[in-house]
Design a protein around this motif. Structure first.
Motif, mmCIF file in Angstrom:
data_model
loop_
_atom_site.group_PDB
_atom_site.id
_atom_site.type_symbol
_atom_site.label_atom_id
_atom_site.label_comp_id
_atom_site.label_asym_id
_atom_site.label_seq_id
_atom_site.Cartn_x
_atom_site.Cartn_y
_atom_site.Cartn_z
ATOM 1 N N ARG A 67 8.682 75.686 12.530
ATOM 2 C CA ARG A 67 7.738 74.310 12.499
ATOM 3 C C ARG A 67 6.724 74.435 11.478
ATOM 4 N NH1 ARG A 67 5.489 72.141 17.289
ATOM 5 N NH2 ARG A 67 6.649 70.280 16.346
ATOM 6 N N GLY B 244 7.371 70.199 19.729
ATOM 7 C CA GLY B 244 8.711 70.642 19.298
ATOM 8 C C GLY B 244 9.051 71.905 19.627
ATOM 9 N N ASN C 101 12.655 62.975 14.629
ATOM 10 C CA ASN C 101 11.790 63.727 13.869
ATOM 11 C C ASN C 101 10.926 62.334 12.984
ATOM 12 O OD1 ASN C 101 12.429 66.154 14.474
ATOM 13 N ND2 ASN C 101 13.499 66.837 12.906
ATOM 14 N N LYS D 272 8.637 61.262 15.403
ATOM 15 C CA LYS D 272 7.544 62.116 15.588
ATOM 16 C C LYS D 272 6.578 62.404 14.605
ATOM 17 C CE LYS D 272 9.733 65.764 17.267
ATOM 18 N NZ LYS D 272 10.075 66.887 17.668
ATOM 19 N N TYR D 273 7.069 62.524 13.523
ATOM 20 C CA TYR D 273 6.259 62.892 12.375
ATOM 21 C C TYR D 273 5.953 61.673 11.372
ATOM 22 C CZ TYR D 273 7.797 67.475 14.057
ATOM 23 O OH TYR D 273 8.052 68.415 14.887
ATOM 24 N N SER E 262 2.667 70.047 11.422
ATOM 25 C CA SER E 262 3.015 69.424 12.698
ATOM 26 C C SER E 262 2.327 70.339 13.993
ATOM 27 C CB SER E 262 4.497 69.340 12.708
ATOM 28 O OG SER E 262 5.220 70.617 12.146
ATOM 29 N N ASN F 83 18.634 63.730 15.865
ATOM 30 C CA ASN F 83 17.730 64.670 15.491
ATOM 31 C C ASN F 83 16.755 63.890 14.419
ATOM 32 O OD1 ASN F 83 17.528 67.376 16.776
ATOM 33 N ND2 ASN F 83 19.822 67.324 16.479
#
Ligand code: ADP
Length: 252
Positions: free
Chosen positions: A192, A204, A145, A148-149, A196, A141
């Motif tokens: 969230r 997500g 992340n 992704k970010y 993002s 996880n």
């Protein structure tokens, strides 16, 4: 006073309901995206693209990546029900550096596609006594992340620290960062951050970190975040040191 209490309860219920609606919408979207890609690329291959070796490899890679994403979402939902039903943890000694390296292999194409570099700075001799299932879910996880970010040409570093009472797994990235107002809410289910959802448009469900937090709580650990917008974020998980002998006793 009574009315206030009732109003408070109702607004709480509305919030939870709204979050569940958002979650279902997000989760359905999340499921639909990889399924559409897998089915679309498979059909294209079957209707002739397979004859071209280059397209074959390229499309299969996409199908592979999208199936992983699908599996990960389903796994998250399963993990939530697993934690809620209570879990038995099995602690075993683990060579942390090698374990992290083997986990990172599955991110190779994602990293390459996003022009990201990842560094495993965990010393090779480090051995921890841990439940591998829990550690895997937490690591995956946090790493996904951090990918992704992140920002183009960004970096991700995984490191280790310890003292007399705990060991730490530290995942830091040079990504978009998190606004101060969002930090305290990151671990809420479905939450969230605005950046993002709106600016980055990263897909997500807002489930990953809530699962991480639930797992960390379940094993008596803690998780902290330090972040600066536009600069990056560092997630530090503290795992309590587990005495191997007492574990063996409790298992008998
Ligand atoms: P998801 O990624 O599915 O939205 P998570 O629960 O894993 O859900 O994360 C919750 C939110 O925390 C994300 O939507 C994002 O706004 C923020 N976040 C998590 N990790 C990072 C990170 N490494 N950098 C910046 N923002 C992050």
């Amino acid at each position: 006073f009574h009315i206030l209490v009732i109003m408070y309860d109702i607004s709480d219920i509305i919030n939870v309901k709204q979050m569940q609606i958002d979650f279902l919408r997000n989760a359905s979207h999340e499921l639909k995206t990889p399924i559409t890609a897998i089915s679309g690329f498979t059909k294209t291959l079957l209707s002739g693209a397979m004859d071209d070796k280059k397209s074959l490899v390229e499309f299969l890679k996409i199908i592979d990546q999208q199936s992983d994403q699908l599996a990960s979402l389903v796994q998250d939902v399963l993990t939530i029900s697993h934690i809620q039903n209570g879990t038995n943890y099995v602690y075993k000694p683990l060579a942390l550096h090698d374990f992290v390296n083997s986990e990172l292999k599955s991110y190779d194409s994602m990293l390459a596609n996003n022009h990201l570099t990842i560094h495993n700075q965990i010393p090779e001799h480090v051995e921890v006594n841990t439940d591998t299932t829990i550690l895997t879910r937490i690591l995956r996880n946090l790493v996904s992340n951090a990918i992704k970010y992140n920002q183009p040409n960004g970096e991700i570093t995984i490191s280790y620290d310890d003292n007399d009472s705990y060991w730490q797994l530290i995942v830091s990235d040079t990504g978009i960062g998190i606004a101060q107002k969002d930090i305290s809410r990151l671990f809420e289910r479905f939450y969230r951050a605005d950046d993002s959802r709106t600016k980055q448009k990263v897909s997500g469900t807002g489930l990953g970190l809530s699962i991480v937090k639930e797992m960390v709580d379940a094993i008596g650990g803690t998780i902290h975040v330090k972040s600066q917008r536009g600069v990056g974020s560092t997630f530090t998980v503290e795992f309590p040191l587990v005495d191997e002998d007492s574990q063996t006793d409790s298992e008998n």
